[in-house]
Scaffold this motif. Sequence first.
Motif, mmCIF file in Angstrom:
data_model
loop_
_atom_site.group_PDB
_atom_site.id
_atom_site.type_symbol
_atom_site.label_atom_id
_atom_site.label_comp_id
_atom_site.label_asym_id
_atom_site.label_seq_id
_atom_site.Cartn_x
_atom_site.Cartn_y
_atom_site.Cartn_z
ATOM 1 N N TRP A 141 11.471 3.517 6.200
ATOM 2 C CA TRP A 141 10.442 2.479 6.160
ATOM 3 C C TRP A 141 10.524 1.669 7.435
ATOM 4 O O TRP A 141 11.625 1.290 7.875
ATOM 5 C CB TRP A 141 10.667 1.551 4.959
ATOM 6 C CG TRP A 141 10.365 2.186 3.639
ATOM 7 C CD1 TRP A 141 11.082 3.181 3.023
ATOM 8 C CD2 TRP A 141 9.274 1.891 2.772
ATOM 9 N NE1 TRP A 141 10.501 3.519 1.830
ATOM 10 C CE2 TRP A 141 9.386 2.728 1.650
ATOM 11 C CE3 TRP A 141 8.219 0.977 2.833
ATOM 12 C CZ2 TRP A 141 8.474 2.693 0.598
ATOM 13 C CZ3 TRP A 141 7.313 0.931 1.795
ATOM 14 C CH2 TRP A 141 7.438 1.792 0.690
ATOM 15 N N TRP A 185 7.500 5.994 6.016
ATOM 16 C CA TRP A 185 6.375 5.070 5.830
ATOM 17 C C TRP A 185 6.356 4.090 7.001
ATOM 18 O O TRP A 185 7.314 3.342 7.200
ATOM 19 C CB TRP A 185 6.521 4.304 4.516
ATOM 20 C CG TRP A 185 6.409 5.141 3.288
ATOM 21 C CD1 TRP A 185 7.427 5.587 2.490
ATOM 22 C CD2 TRP A 185 5.202 5.647 2.691
ATOM 23 N NE1 TRP A 185 6.932 6.327 1.445
ATOM 24 C CE2 TRP A 185 5.571 6.389 1.546
ATOM 25 C CE3 TRP A 185 3.850 5.545 3.029
ATOM 26 C CZ2 TRP A 185 4.636 7.018 0.728
ATOM 27 C CZ3 TRP A 185 2.914 6.178 2.222
ATOM 28 C CH2 TRP A 185 3.303 6.900 1.087
ATOM 29 N N GLN A 218 13.989 8.400 2.487
ATOM 30 C CA GLN A 218 12.820 7.622 2.896
ATOM 31 C C GLN A 218 13.189 6.773 4.105
ATOM 32 O O GLN A 218 14.297 6.232 4.180
ATOM 33 C CB GLN A 218 12.319 6.714 1.768
ATOM 34 C CG GLN A 218 11.830 7.456 0.539
ATOM 35 C CD GLN A 218 11.175 6.536 -0.473
ATOM 36 O OE1 GLN A 218 10.697 5.447 -0.141
ATOM 37 N NE2 GLN A 218 11.148 6.972 -1.723
ATOM 38 N N HIS A 222 -2.329 6.969 4.997
ATOM 39 C CA HIS A 222 -2.237 6.706 3.569
ATOM 40 C C HIS A 222 -3.144 5.561 3.146
ATOM 41 O O HIS A 222 -3.713 5.582 2.040
ATOM 42 C CB HIS A 222 -0.782 6.392 3.209
ATOM 43 C CG HIS A 222 -0.540 6.130 1.765
ATOM 44 N ND1 HIS A 222 -0.475 7.138 0.817
ATOM 45 C CD2 HIS A 222 -0.349 4.964 1.074
ATOM 46 C CE1 HIS A 222 -0.246 6.611 -0.371
ATOM 47 N NE2 HIS A 222 -0.172 5.296 -0.244
ATOM 48 N N ARG A 279 1.935 7.929 6.420
ATOM 49 C CA ARG A 279 2.939 8.693 5.668
ATOM 50 C C ARG A 279 3.347 9.885 6.528
ATOM 51 O O ARG A 279 2.501 10.734 6.871
ATOM 52 C CB ARG A 279 2.375 9.156 4.324
ATOM 53 C CG ARG A 279 3.376 9.868 3.431
ATOM 54 C CD ARG A 279 2.715 10.287 2.113
ATOM 55 N NE ARG A 279 3.684 10.820 1.174
ATOM 56 C CZ ARG A 279 4.087 12.087 1.128
ATOM 57 N NH1 ARG A 279 3.585 12.970 1.978
ATOM 58 N NH2 ARG A 279 4.979 12.481 0.238
ATOM 59 N N LYS A 326 0.789 -1.232 0.000
ATOM 60 C CA LYS A 326 0.000 0.000 0.000
ATOM 61 C C LYS A 326 0.827 1.291 0.000
ATOM 62 O O LYS A 326 0.354 2.323 -0.463
ATOM 63 C CB LYS A 326 -0.936 0.011 1.218
ATOM 64 C CG LYS A 326 -2.043 -1.026 1.154
ATOM 65 C CD LYS A 326 -2.991 -0.739 -0.003
ATOM 66 C CE LYS A 326 -4.185 -1.660 -0.009
ATOM 67 N NZ LYS A 326 -5.120 -1.344 -1.129
ATOM 68 N N ALA A 327 2.043 1.248 0.545
ATOM 69 C CA ALA A 327 2.874 2.451 0.532
ATOM 70 C C ALA A 327 3.427 2.673 -0.872
ATOM 71 O O ALA A 327 3.396 1.786 -1.722
ATOM 72 C CB ALA A 327 4.009 2.316 1.547
ATOM 73 N N GLN A 328 3.926 3.873 -1.092
ATOM 74 C CA GLN A 328 4.465 4.229 -2.407
ATOM 75 C C GLN A 328 5.932 3.827 -2.474
ATOM 76 O O GLN A 328 6.794 4.472 -1.884
ATOM 77 C CB GLN A 328 4.316 5.734 -2.640
ATOM 78 C CG GLN A 328 4.757 6.193 -4.008
ATOM 79 C CD GLN A 328 4.533 7.688 -4.196
ATOM 80 O OE1 GLN A 328 3.699 8.294 -3.536
ATOM 81 N NE2 GLN A 328 5.300 8.270 -5.108
#
Length: 201
Positions: free
Chosen positions: A132, A162, A130, A188, A198, A53-55
């Motif tokens: 995660w 994320w 980023q 998100h 996010r 689901k995350a980008q």
Amino acid sequence: MTGDHYFSPQPGTADLRSPIEFSAAGRDYTLTTAAGVFSAGRLDPGTAVLLRKAQLPASADPGPFLDLGCGYGPITCVLADQAPAASVYAVDVNARARELTALNAARLGVADRVCVRAPDDVPEAVRFTQLWSNPPIRVGKAELHALLARWLPRLASDGVGWLVVARYLGGDSVQRWLVDQGWQVARHASQQGYRVLRVTR
């Protein structure tokens, strides 16, 4: 209860290894896992939701990325595979988890871009585009807050974090706490009882 957890620096359980298979971003992965690391028997459902689901990063994104609490490395391996120009820091307190992440990165052919580190061994100057994480909720609220307060400020000014947190384990309270700390937090996605958050400055 033995006191041996996936967040133990040196697991005392036998290092019994086995393959684990999962799919992410249209690719099948086979990694090696072992007892004494997080979700050793399967890809954790929260991690699966996060990767789904995350980008995910663009192929040309140079990073560096941070996989906070990398376990045996599923997020690290997907990030490094998806962004072949990027470096990825895989950070975990668990020495066995770090060993497995390095092994899995090597087998995937991305070891030259994966920096496996204990938390205190990450250079202070590094800033991440980023972050995660499927953070270790079960360490307790105070420890979780300290973990996020330590690492989220390592995001670059335009970086994005994320996070995936189970709603029943306090996903909504984590979101409120982050907002109270001054972060911009968007829910998100939600799936299977998990919140994908996010986080930006």
